[in-house]
Design an enzyme around this catalytic site. Structure first.
Site, short mmCIF file in Angstrom:
data_model
loop_
_atom_site.label_atom_id
_atom_site.label_comp_id
_atom_site.label_asym_id
_atom_site.label_seq_id
_atom_site.Cartn_x
_atom_site.Cartn_y
_atom_site.Cartn_z
N ASN A 1 0.85 -1.19 0.00
CA ASN A 1 0.00 0.00 0.00
C ASN A 1 0.88 1.24 0.00
OD1 ASN A 1 0.38 0.93 2.88
ND2 ASN A 1 -0.41 -1.15 3.24
N ARG A 2 0.28 2.39 -0.06
CA ARG A 2 1.04 3.63 -0.28
C ARG A 2 1.56 4.28 0.99
NH1 ARG A 2 -0.19 4.64 -5.69
NH2 ARG A 2 -2.29 3.99 -6.25
#
Ligand code: CTP
Length: 403
Positions: A212-213
């Site tokens: 994920n970011r």
């Protein structure tokens, strides 16, 4: 009394009889969680050996600006001074105090002093008449006027046999004075805090993953803010870029949600506070391949299975007096959802992040969050730096655990 001083301390030892106490001082500082490097003046060698202080500090002890054994090498006073969060002179002799007051730089220690930008403390040590001498008093006054903190000296029996003022403060009193000046009386001083940061990566095969970011910036800022308040911080970090500038009690680097779960569960029982800032994957590939999956034109289905919810595990097994903070990330306002999460996972506090606001969330240096507390109160913060969010969070946790 045990103090917590997770700081990088540059200790200057100068040539007075009280230098024999520097060994105990290094020990006390290390015991309080400090990372200690010692620089001695040449005269200090007459009173205590570098080997003693190197052994206790677990770092090489330096004295010379130029390393005579290796032509062309020198000890970088600028780097040393920049490394330090705190600069302590103990003992500080009348001679060194005079040189400090007048800006002399004729040894490595003084060159470090002239390069330092961190808070500086001196613990003077000398005989009583020396200490009373107007020149010494004027030098101390000049240093105080430049924000140098003076610790002691104590009154008592002196090396000369006389009784009076001039004795270096006891090592434990020096550590206590540093703690008071640097950390104050925060309820978090000495507490054990587990902070998680960053994303997790869930392997699809040996080269690919689901991630994920999350950048980890928020979690790293929280760890830093907790250490600033004297907490003993264990950081469990997913793959993040960056470090925490102050000394951590422990750092555990993990990749997957399962590794993060193991690291957290192994340490949970010892913690006073847990802050789950990590963006832990909720799902992972059910059957990661051992070898790189080859390209094929056929469509592929990746079967996912849920990961263990670490925060929920903690909430279920918690001690009442532990303080547990969760994070929730929503793409909309999400207040009701966050409140529900706080209850279900039995946390004391939840930090709601929303990606809806400009400058908030992944990768940014700023964030806009709302704090939700188990007593149904809320506090919405404006957009601020992640450092300030972290400091505000630690203040709120300190308030809550103090009551
Ligand atoms: N968390 C955890 N273990 C997981 C997943 C999340 O400990 N396997 C923690 C996170 O560190 C965070 C909080 O739980 O503190 C977020 O919970 P989660 O329910 O995953 O939040 P969201 O992802 O925001 O929830 P949802 O996906 O349901 O919106």
């Amino acid at each position: 009394m045990s103090y917590s001083l997770p700081r990088r301390i540059l200790l200057g030892v100068t040539g007075g009889i009280a230098a024999y106490k520097s060994a105990a001082l290094v020990r006390e500082l290390v015991r309080a969680g400090a990372d200690v490097r010692v620089v001695m003046t040449p005269a200090a060698h007459d009173f205590i050996t570098p080997l003693t202080l190197a052994t206790l500090s677990r770092h090489e002890v330096l004295t010379d600006l130029v390393d005579r054994s290796h032509t062309g090498t020198w000890n970088d006073h600028v780097a040393l001074a920049r490394w330090a969060d705190v600069f302590l002179f103990a003992p500080a002799t009348a001679h060194t105090l005079a040189k400090m007051a007048h800006g002399l730089g004729d040894n490595l220690l003084l060159a470090c002093w002239l390069s330092a930008t961190c808070p500086v403390f001196v613990a003077p040590a000398m005989d009583l008449e020396m200490y009373r001498d107007p020149a010494v008093q004027a030098n101390l006054a000049a240093l105080k006027a430049r924000n140098v903190h003076v610790i002691g000296p104590d009154t008592g029996e002196l090396a000369s046999g006389l009784i009076g003022e001039g004795r270096m403060s006891a090592p434990e009193d020096i550590v206590a004075a540093l703690c008071d000046a640097l950390i104050g009386r925060s309820a978090l001083a000495g507490r054990r805090i587990l902070v998680t940061a960053g994303p997790t990566q869930e392997a699809i095969d040996p080269v690919r993953y689901i991630g994920n970011r999350s950048s980890g910036k928020m979690g790293l800022a929280i760890a830093q803010a907790a250490i600033e308040l004297g907490a003993k911080v264990t950081l469990v970090a997913g793959p993040v870029l960056g470090t925490v500038a102050l000394p951590l009690a422990e750092r555990v680097d993990v990749m997957s949600a399962a590794e993060m779960a193991k690291a957290c569960k192994d340490r949970f029982a010892d913690q006073d506070v847990v802050i789950m800032a990590a963006a832990v994957a909720d799902f992972r590939p059910a059957d990661p391949a051992d070898r790189k999956i080859k390209k094929s034109s056929a469509a592929r289905v990746l079967t996912l299975e849920p990961t263990e919810d670490i925060l929920a595990w903690m909430g279920a097994g918690r001690r009442k007096e532990q303080f547990i903070v969760g994070f929730a990330l929503e793409t909309g306002s999400g207040l009701a959802h966050a409140r529900e999460k706080l209850m279900i996972k039995r946390t004391d506090m939840l930090v709601l992040n929303t990606l809806a606001d400009d400058g908030a969330g992944f990768g940014h240096d700023t964030n806009k969050v709302t704090f939700l507390f188990a007593d149904n109160t809320e506090e919405a913060l404006p957009l601020m730096s992640k450092t300030d969010v972290a400091r505000r969070l630690m203040e709120r946790i300190a308030d809550r655990i103090a009551t």
